[in-house]
Design a protein around this motif. Structure first.
Motif, PDB file in Angstrom:
ATOM      1  N   ARG A 353       0.859  -1.183   0.000  1.00 58.83           N
ATOM      2  CA  ARG A 353       0.000   0.000   0.000  1.00 58.83           C
ATOM      3  C   ARG A 353       0.899   1.239   0.000  1.00 58.83           C
ATOM      4  NH1 ARG A 353      -3.411  -0.317   5.340  1.00 58.83           N
ATOM      5  NH2 ARG A 353      -1.274  -0.289   6.150  1.00 58.83           N
ATOM      6  N   PHE A 354       0.363   2.337  -0.505  1.00 62.74           N
ATOM      7  CA  PHE A 354       1.182   3.546  -0.506  1.00 62.74           C
ATOM      8  C   PHE A 354       1.478   4.040   0.899  1.00 62.74           C
ATOM      9  CE2 PHE A 354      -0.249   4.096  -5.018  1.00 62.74           C
ATOM     10  CZ  PHE A 354       1.021   4.063  -5.569  1.00 62.74           C
ATOM     11  N   VAL A 355       0.547   3.861   1.823  1.00 64.46           N
ATOM     12  CA  VAL A 355       0.825   4.320   3.191  1.00 64.46           C
ATOM     13  C   VAL A 355       1.882   3.460   3.880  1.00 64.46           C
ATOM     14  CG1 VAL A 355      -1.415   5.453   3.530  1.00 64.46           C
ATOM     15  CG2 VAL A 355      -1.146   3.019   4.125  1.00 64.46           C
ATOM     16  N   ASP A 356       2.219   2.305   3.291  1.00 66.37           N
ATOM     17  CA  ASP A 356       3.288   1.469   3.840  1.00 66.37           C
ATOM     18  C   ASP A 356       4.673   1.950   3.419  1.00 66.37           C
ATOM     19  OD1 ASP A 356       1.427  -0.227   5.026  1.00 66.37           O
ATOM     20  OD2 ASP A 356       1.342  -1.559   3.291  1.00 66.37           O
ATOM     21  N   GLY A 383      -2.589   9.532   2.302  1.00 68.45           N
ATOM     22  CA  GLY A 383      -3.639   8.574   1.967  1.00 68.45           C
ATOM     23  C   GLY A 383      -5.014   8.983   2.447  1.00 68.45           C
ATOM     24  N   ASP A 384      -5.174  10.239   2.869  1.00 66.48           N
ATOM     25  CA  ASP A 384      -6.484  10.693   3.331  1.00 66.48           C
ATOM     26  C   ASP A 384      -7.343  11.125   2.145  1.00 66.48           C
ATOM     27  OD1 ASP A 384      -5.436  13.153   2.582  1.00 66.48           O
ATOM     28  OD2 ASP A 384      -5.121  13.854   4.648  1.00 66.48           O
ATOM     29  N   ALA A 385      -8.545  11.605   2.435  1.00 65.44           N
ATOM     30  CA  ALA A 385      -9.491  11.945   1.363  1.00 65.44           C
ATOM     31  C   ALA A 385      -8.956  13.042   0.457  1.00 65.44           C
ATOM     32  CB  ALA A 385     -10.830  12.360   1.978  1.00 65.44           C
ATOM     33  N   THR A 386      -8.298  14.037   1.042  1.00 63.50           N
ATOM     34  CA  THR A 386      -7.736  15.125   0.236  1.00 63.50           C
ATOM     35  C   THR A 386      -6.661  14.606  -0.702  1.00 63.50           C
ATOM     36  OG1 THR A 386      -8.199  16.722   1.998  1.00 63.50           O
ATOM     37  CG2 THR A 386      -6.551  17.346   0.356  1.00 63.50           C
ATOM     38  N   ASP A 387      -5.817  13.716  -0.176  1.00 62.18           N
ATOM     39  CA  ASP A 387      -4.759  13.107  -0.969  1.00 62.18           C
ATOM     40  C   ASP A 387      -5.354  12.295  -2.126  1.00 62.18           C
ATOM     41  OD1 ASP A 387      -2.014  13.076  -1.151  1.00 62.18           O
ATOM     42  OD2 ASP A 387      -1.751  11.262   0.018  1.00 62.18           O
ATOM     43  N   VAL A 388      -6.347  11.486  -1.818  1.00 62.65           N
ATOM     44  CA  VAL A 388      -6.985  10.656  -2.841  1.00 62.65           C
ATOM     45  C   VAL A 388      -7.609  11.526  -3.929  1.00 62.65           C
ATOM     46  CG1 VAL A 388      -8.884   9.038  -3.269  1.00 62.65           C
ATOM     47  CG2 VAL A 388      -7.370   8.697  -1.299  1.00 62.65           C
ATOM     48  N   ASP A 389      -8.236  12.630  -3.543  1.00 62.83           N
ATOM     49  CA  ASP A 389      -8.887  13.507  -4.518  1.00 62.83           C
ATOM     50  C   ASP A 389      -7.877  14.146  -5.462  1.00 62.83           C
ATOM     51  OD1 ASP A 389     -11.364  12.945  -3.514  1.00 62.83           O
ATOM     52  OD2 ASP A 389     -11.603  14.826  -2.418  1.00 62.83           O
ATOM     53  N   ARG A 390      -6.772  14.669  -4.907  1.00 70.14           N
ATOM     54  CA  ARG A 390      -5.816  15.359  -5.788  1.00 70.14           C
ATOM     55  C   ARG A 390      -5.108  14.367  -6.712  1.00 70.14           C
ATOM     56  NH1 ARG A 390      -0.265  17.127  -2.669  1.00 70.14           N
ATOM     57  NH2 ARG A 390       0.110  15.192  -1.522  1.00 70.14           N
ATOM     58  N   CYS A 408     -12.747   5.771 -17.653  1.00 71.13           N
ATOM     59  CA  CYS A 408     -12.338   6.365 -16.383  1.00 71.13           C
ATOM     60  C   CYS A 408     -13.068   7.682 -16.131  1.00 71.13           C
ATOM     61  CB  CYS A 408     -10.831   6.623 -16.385  1.00 71.13           C
ATOM     62  SG  CYS A 408      -9.842   5.127 -16.448  1.00 71.13           S
ATOM     63  N   THR A 409     -13.688   7.785 -14.987  1.00 67.59           N
ATOM     64  CA  THR A 409     -14.277   9.024 -14.505  1.00 67.59           C
ATOM     65  C   THR A 409     -13.798   9.235 -13.074  1.00 67.59           C
ATOM     66  OG1 THR A 409     -16.240   7.982 -13.544  1.00 67.59           O
ATOM     67  CG2 THR A 409     -16.352   8.578 -15.888  1.00 67.59           C
ATOM     68  N   PHE A 410     -14.058  10.393 -12.536  1.00 67.97           N
ATOM     69  CA  PHE A 410     -13.644  10.653 -11.163  1.00 67.97           C
ATOM     70  C   PHE A 410     -14.266   9.631 -10.212  1.00 67.97           C
ATOM     71  CE2 PHE A 410     -13.931  12.581  -6.984  1.00 67.97           C
ATOM     72  CZ  PHE A 410     -12.666  13.118  -6.818  1.00 67.97           C
ATOM     73  N   ASP A 411     -15.539   9.342 -10.418  1.00 70.08           N
ATOM     74  CA  ASP A 411     -16.242   8.445  -9.508  1.00 70.08           C
ATOM     75  C   ASP A 411     -15.773   7.000  -9.617  1.00 70.08           C
ATOM     76  OD1 ASP A 411     -17.734  10.499  -8.435  1.00 70.08           O
ATOM     77  OD2 ASP A 411     -19.418  10.224  -9.813  1.00 70.08           O
ATOM     78  N   THR A 412     -15.310   6.580 -10.807  1.00 73.18           N
ATOM     79  CA  THR A 412     -14.847   5.198 -10.945  1.00 73.18           C
ATOM     80  C   THR A 412     -13.386   5.038 -10.542  1.00 73.18           C
ATOM     81  OG1 THR A 412     -14.278   5.511 -13.290  1.00 73.18           O
ATOM     82  CG2 THR A 412     -16.500   4.683 -12.780  1.00 73.18           C
ATOM     83  N   VAL A 413     -12.584   6.063 -10.779  1.00 72.25           N
ATOM     84  CA  VAL A 413     -11.156   5.959 -10.492  1.00 72.25           C
ATOM     85  C   VAL A 413     -10.851   6.225  -9.020  1.00 72.25           C
ATOM     86  CG1 VAL A 413      -8.887   7.012 -10.964  1.00 72.25           C
ATOM     87  CG2 VAL A 413     -10.449   6.496 -12.851  1.00 72.25           C
ATOM     88  N   ARG A 414     -11.612   7.097  -8.391  1.00 76.53           N
ATOM     89  CA  ARG A 414     -11.306   7.455  -7.007  1.00 76.53           C
ATOM     90  C   ARG A 414     -11.238   6.234  -6.078  1.00 76.53           C
ATOM     91  NH1 ARG A 414     -12.789   8.833  -1.994  1.00 76.53           N
ATOM     92  NH2 ARG A 414     -11.912  10.765  -1.114  1.00 76.53           N
ATOM     93  N   VAL A 416     -10.346   3.251  -6.789  1.00 75.71           N
ATOM     94  CA  VAL A 416      -9.114   2.521  -7.104  1.00 75.71           C
ATOM     95  C   VAL A 416      -7.927   3.187  -6.414  1.00 75.71           C
ATOM     96  CG1 VAL A 416      -7.612   1.718  -8.968  1.00 75.71           C
ATOM     97  CG2 VAL A 416     -10.092   1.831  -9.331  1.00 75.71           C
ATOM     98  N   VAL A 417      -7.874   4.519  -6.514  1.00 82.11           N
ATOM     99  CA  VAL A 417      -6.793   5.265  -5.860  1.00 82.11           C
ATOM    100  C   VAL A 417      -6.853   5.070  -4.348  1.00 82.11           C
ATOM    101  CG1 VAL A 417      -5.859   7.571  -5.433  1.00 82.11           C
ATOM    102  CG2 VAL A 417      -6.660   6.953  -7.729  1.00 82.11           C
ATOM    103  N   ALA A 418      -8.043   5.141  -3.797  1.00 84.41           N
ATOM    104  CA  ALA A 418      -8.193   4.977  -2.346  1.00 84.41           C
ATOM    105  C   ALA A 418      -7.710   3.604  -1.893  1.00 84.41           C
ATOM    106  CB  ALA A 418      -9.658   5.190  -1.947  1.00 84.41           C
ATOM    107  N   HIS A 419      -8.011   2.574  -2.677  1.00 87.07           N
ATOM    108  CA  HIS A 419      -7.564   1.230  -2.318  1.00 87.07           C
ATOM    109  C   HIS A 419      -6.048   1.116  -2.420  1.00 87.07           C
ATOM    110  CE1 HIS A 419      -7.331  -3.167  -2.112  1.00 87.07           C
ATOM    111  NE2 HIS A 419      -8.568  -3.141  -1.624  1.00 87.07           N
ATOM    112  N   CYS A 420      -5.454   1.781  -3.397  1.00 83.19           N
ATOM    113  CA  CYS A 420      -3.995   1.800  -3.493  1.00 83.19           C
ATOM    114  C   CYS A 420      -3.378   2.392  -2.232  1.00 83.19           C
ATOM    115  CB  CYS A 420      -3.548   2.626  -4.698  1.00 83.19           C
ATOM    116  SG  CYS A 420      -3.887   1.916  -6.312  1.00 83.19           S
TER     117      CYS A 420
END
Length: 430
Positions: A353-356, A383-390, A408-414, A416-420
């Motif tokens: 994970r990126f937070v690791d 890895g917080d919400a602000t980070d995931v959004d940017r 890919c749209t914001f709603d579909t990709v977000r 995936v990023v959050a899980h990363c």
């Protein structure tokens, strides 16, 4: 850059050229004679310095032995920055050089490509050439690209990636420039030069190869001439990466990865990439982390995201990775490919994970260490919400995103990023 602009050429696809190449053990010993044959006289060598090895010194001394004058710029950084390119351009002009040699991985080659484009345009900022074939002068100095890692394949592609730190210093932007004028004159791949590559870098670079191979294989471009190379590169990576990582002096493993990186780059050169790379570009733009590491963390999540659009292709990937798919449905085989990818990631010891990812997660980690004040303040991946959004917004503007297998749209990709950032890989396995 608007996605619909990038999709305009479909369904007409373009094949992009490769440079001449010398591949195999001992190939680097031909740099001097090849440079003389190409008319080099005063050469600017661009490199990271490859500290801890004498690779650069040996190659420079060999070129001098063959009568070439050599100037060295050894300040190229991981995720090369715009100022790296422009500093090299200034050195090239001051010393009246006539040619380039890049030594290293994708960072050295990409910075060198950008410098060549800038030199051909009287030293204009490299950031002006973001996008597709933005250069106006097709002639630029000749370039020999000497690879010391099995990763980007930049030595044989028409792409180079630069981080813009100056346009908006508080929002660095990592972009891809695709330009036929940037293709190297000669590529040299010698697996004996990989022996000094740190093993954690070997693993991370190997996942860059796997991303380069798998993304064009499932890309919406569906570029048929790329598919064979893509699948074979996957096979070579699955066969060779563990050997190269856990026995760095293993010639078979190193040579297998050399060919894997080379043909994977030739696959994406015309076959396109996807959001594995877009996520990687975004994370390294904000945190300056290793591109291959970012690809490794993103790859399983993006495979899971894209799988419903291409079960059959992912089933092929499973077979290429050595999975016995006899008796499986296409969906089961695709899921087996995902499991094999995760197994490979774990076997070569990459954070999940990126937070690791911390400052001591891998050798030569730049997290929180500069090179600018912006990066010094980015010592921990939030890895917080602000980070995931940017990061998601950066992904949607990336030049690799239009080729992704799934829309890919914001709603579909977000998600995936959050899980990363914080998700558990075992969640993907059901």
């Amino acid at each position: 850059m608007q996605v619909d602009e990038l999709l305009k050429p479909f369904p007409i696809k373009e094949f992009h050229p490769f440079p001449r190449a010398l591949l195999g053990p001992g190939a680097h010993e031909l740099i001097g004679p090849e440079a003389k044959k190409l008319g080099f006289r005063r050469v600017l060598v661009m490199t990271t310095g490859l500290r801890g090895s004498d690779t650069v010194h040996k190659i420079v001394e060999s070129m001098k032995y063959h009568g070439l004058e050599v100037v060295v710029y050894d300040q190229v950084e991981s995720n090369p920055k715009d100022y790296n390119v422009m500093d090299a351009v200034a050195l090239y002009q001051q010393n009246k050089c006539d040619s380039f040699v890049s030594i290293g991985g994708g960072s050295s080659h990409d910075a060198c490509k950008g410098a060549r484009i800038s030199v051909a345009h009287d030293g204009r900022s490299v950031n002006e050439f973001e996008g597709f074939n933005k250069s106006e002068n097709p002639k630029n100095p000749p370039h020999i690209a000497v690879s010391t890692t099995a990763g980007t394949g930049s030595e044989t592609s028409w792409a180079y990636v630069i981080t813009d730190t100056t346009t908006d210093p508080e929002n660095p932007h990592k972009y891809v420039a695709f330009d036929d004028a940037s293709v190297a004159t000669l590529a040299i791949d010698d697996p004996t030069l990989y022996y000094d590559c740190p093993l954690d870098y070997t693993a991370q670079c190997g996942f860059d190869v796997l991303a380069h191979a798998s993304e064009p294989y499932v890309s919406r471009l569906d570029f048929q001439p790329s598919l064979g190379n893509a699948l074979h590169a996957i096979k070579l990576t699955a066969k060779s990466l563990r050997q190269a990582v856990w026995n760095g002096q293993d010639l078979a493993g190193r040579e297998g990865m050399m060919y894997a990186q080379y043909i994977a780059a030739q696959a994406f050169n015309s076959g396109g990439l996807g959001i594995i790379h877009s996520i990687s570009h975004a994370v390294s733009a904000f945190y300056d982390t290793h591109h291959g590491l970012n690809n490794a963390i993103a790859l399983p999540r993006v495979w899971a995201f894209n799988m419903p659009a291409h079960y059959e292709r992912f089933a092929d990937i499973a077979e290429a990775m050595g999975v016995d798919t006899h008796g499986m449905t296409k969906v089961q085989a695709a899921e087996a490919a995902l499991a094999a990818g995760i197994r490979l990631l774990r076997d070569v010891g990459i954070p999940e994970r990126f937070v690791d990812v911390k400052q001591d997660s891998y050798a030569k980690n730049r997290l929180g260490k500069g090179p600018t004040a912006y990066y010094e303040k980015a010592s921990v991946i939030n890895g917080d919400a602000t980070d995931v959004d940017r990061i998601t917004h950066h992904v949607l503007g990336d030049a690799c995103t239009p080729g992704n297998a799934k829309e890919c749209t914001f709603d579909t990709v977000r998600p995936v990023v959050a899980h990363c950032m914080t998700g558990d890989l075992d969640d993907l396995l059901g």
